[in-house]
Write a protein that holds these residues in place. Structure first.
Motif, PDB file in Angstrom:
ATOM      1  N   VAL A 181      41.337  90.360 -16.489  1.00  7.11           N
ATOM      2  CA  VAL A 181      40.983  89.218 -15.636  1.00  7.11           C
ATOM      3  C   VAL A 181      42.012  88.112 -15.794  1.00  7.11           C
ATOM      4  N   VAL A 182      42.369  87.790 -17.041  1.00  8.94           N
ATOM      5  CA  VAL A 182      43.333  86.723 -17.312  1.00  8.94           C
ATOM      6  C   VAL A 182      44.676  87.016 -16.662  1.00  8.94           C
ATOM      7  N   ASN A 183      45.069  88.307 -16.679  1.00 10.08           N
ATOM      8  CA  ASN A 183      46.391  88.684 -16.176  1.00 10.08           C
ATOM      9  C   ASN A 183      46.383  89.119 -14.712  1.00 10.08           C
ATOM     10  N   GLY A 184      45.231  88.963 -14.027  1.00  7.82           N
ATOM     11  CA  GLY A 184      45.175  89.237 -12.607  1.00  7.82           C
ATOM     12  C   GLY A 184      45.121  90.704 -12.225  1.00  7.82           C
ATOM     13  N   SER A 185      44.741  91.558 -13.169  1.00  8.79           N
ATOM     14  CA  SER A 185      44.664  92.982 -12.857  1.00  8.79           C
ATOM     15  C   SER A 185      43.521  93.261 -11.888  1.00  8.79           C
ATOM     16  N   GLU A 186      43.743  94.266 -11.024  1.00  7.94           N
ATOM     17  CA  GLU A 186      42.705  94.658 -10.076  1.00  7.94           C
ATOM     18  C   GLU A 186      41.745  95.696 -10.657  1.00  7.94           C
ATOM     19  N   LEU A 187      42.004  96.133 -11.894  1.00  7.53           N
ATOM     20  CA  LEU A 187      41.193  97.185 -12.499  1.00  7.53           C
ATOM     21  C   LEU A 187      39.930  96.627 -13.154  1.00  7.53           C
ATOM     22  N   VAL A 188      39.253  95.734 -12.444  1.00  9.85           N
ATOM     23  CA  VAL A 188      38.032  95.107 -12.962  1.00  9.85           C
ATOM     24  C   VAL A 188      37.030  95.017 -11.812  1.00  9.85           C
TER      25      VAL A 188
END
Length: 337
Positions: A26-33
């Motif tokens: 979430v902090v790093n903007g990943s879409e894998l959430v």
């Protein structure tokens, strides 16, 4: 929160009811959430007033000018194997050119793995150099999921997705065994590296390739797994001699294992190279000081470290794409064969 303790990624994960990897994504903007998990993490961040270290220290560049060299081995392995010392020299020399700080991290247990996760998730480092890669190691995948630039020393398998710098392990091993077969040896054993590592499998493949080329059967009886340690080399040599007392040569997949093999051959009263020829792999400082001096395959370990560091710098500072490089090896013939 009580007192003035600053919230950590662990605190956020606990409050949101998710794992630390999810918070990092979430902090790093990943879409894998998932949307639900992202909403809970963002709510926890707001509630706890959590600020990632990278933001606190680098609002403009979002860079720390630091990278981690991660070695999932014990301190004793780190101190006893010349490979690690040469690799660290190469890495530190290249990073000094770009004024990047090097953090050495040993990952030996879950607590140290958690510490690495925390460093990655809060962006206390710009990238990771990862050594001693095993096929089932979860670290490379974790780093990839977190979106942190990573360069491996070696690779997990032939389909590796991450950046890596490798030596020509199969080619170097084949050259060593060609040398032995070409000098008239016909019962050439091998002490492999760990078979859950590409380096171990590749050097074993080179042993097989040279036999096939020479039309000499590659007997599985003459294969014994080692672990790149001197003790492992001695134990493997003992097992080989018990099974095949008529063997006349051995290719050890590292110099340190070759040193152990030489010691075991002395215990069995076998003359080197008269009775049994021995070849190692690496051309470490050990190879010139064994009795007799060791024939070995030279791999450019310092250059491997320098190349890893330069690739990571290209990625972190210049946005370069992933790179995969294989460095050449060279057979160095000495008195042991």
């Amino acid at each position: 929160m009580t007192g003035n303790r600053r919230p950590t990624i662990k605190t956020v994960a606990a409050r949101a009811g998710v794992g630390r990897t999810t918070v990092s994504r979430v902090v790093n903007g990943s879409e894998l959430v998932s949307a639900d998990a992202r909403e809970r993490v963002l709510a926890a961040i707001k509630e706890l007033n959590y600020v990632p270290n990278s933001v606190a220290r680098g609002l403009v560049t979002n860079r720390t000018n630091a990278v981690a060299l991660v070695i999932p081995e014990s301190e004793s392995r780190l101190g006893s194997e010349p490979f690690f010392a040469a690799l660290i020299r190469g890495v530190s020399g290249a990073l000094a050119e770009s004024r990047t700080q090097l953090q050495l991290m040993l990952v030996r247990d879950q607590a140290e793995r958690d510490q690495l996760t925390e460093s990655v998730a809060t962006r206390r480092v710009d990238g990771v150099l990862l050594v001693s890669v095993h096929s089932e190691d979860r670290l490379p995948g974790m780093l990839e999921e977190m979106g942190l630039p990573t360069v491996l020393a070696g690779r997990r398998d032939a389909g590796e997705r991450l950046s890596y710098v490798n030596s020509d392990n199969a080619g170097g091993a084949a050259a060593a065994v060609r040398h032995l077969l070409g000098s008239g040896r016909r019962r050439v054993a091998t002490i492999t590296g760990p078979v859950d590592m590409d380096v171990g499998r590749s050097r074993l493949a080179g042993w097989r390739t040279a036999h096939t080329e020479a039309g000499v059967p590659a007997a599985e009886l003459l294969v014994e797994a080692g672990d790149f340690t001197e003790e492992g080399g001695a134990n493997a040599m003992r097992l080989l001699l018990e099974r095949a007392p008529d063997l006349d040569a051995v290719f050890a997949a590292s110099d340190l294992m070759a040193v152990g093999a030489l010691a075991e051959l002395r215990r069995w009263k076998r003359q080197v190279p008269g009775d049994v020829a021995v070849v190692g792999f690496e051309d470490s400082v050990l190879a010139r000081h064994t009795n007799p001096p060791l024939t070995t395959v030279r791999q450019p370990v310092e250059e491997l470290g320098r190349t890893m560091a330069r690739i990571l710098t290209d990625i972190t500072q210049h946005g370069a794409p992933r790179q995969q490089t294989t460095l050449p090896t060279e057979l160095v013939v000495r008195e042991s064969s």
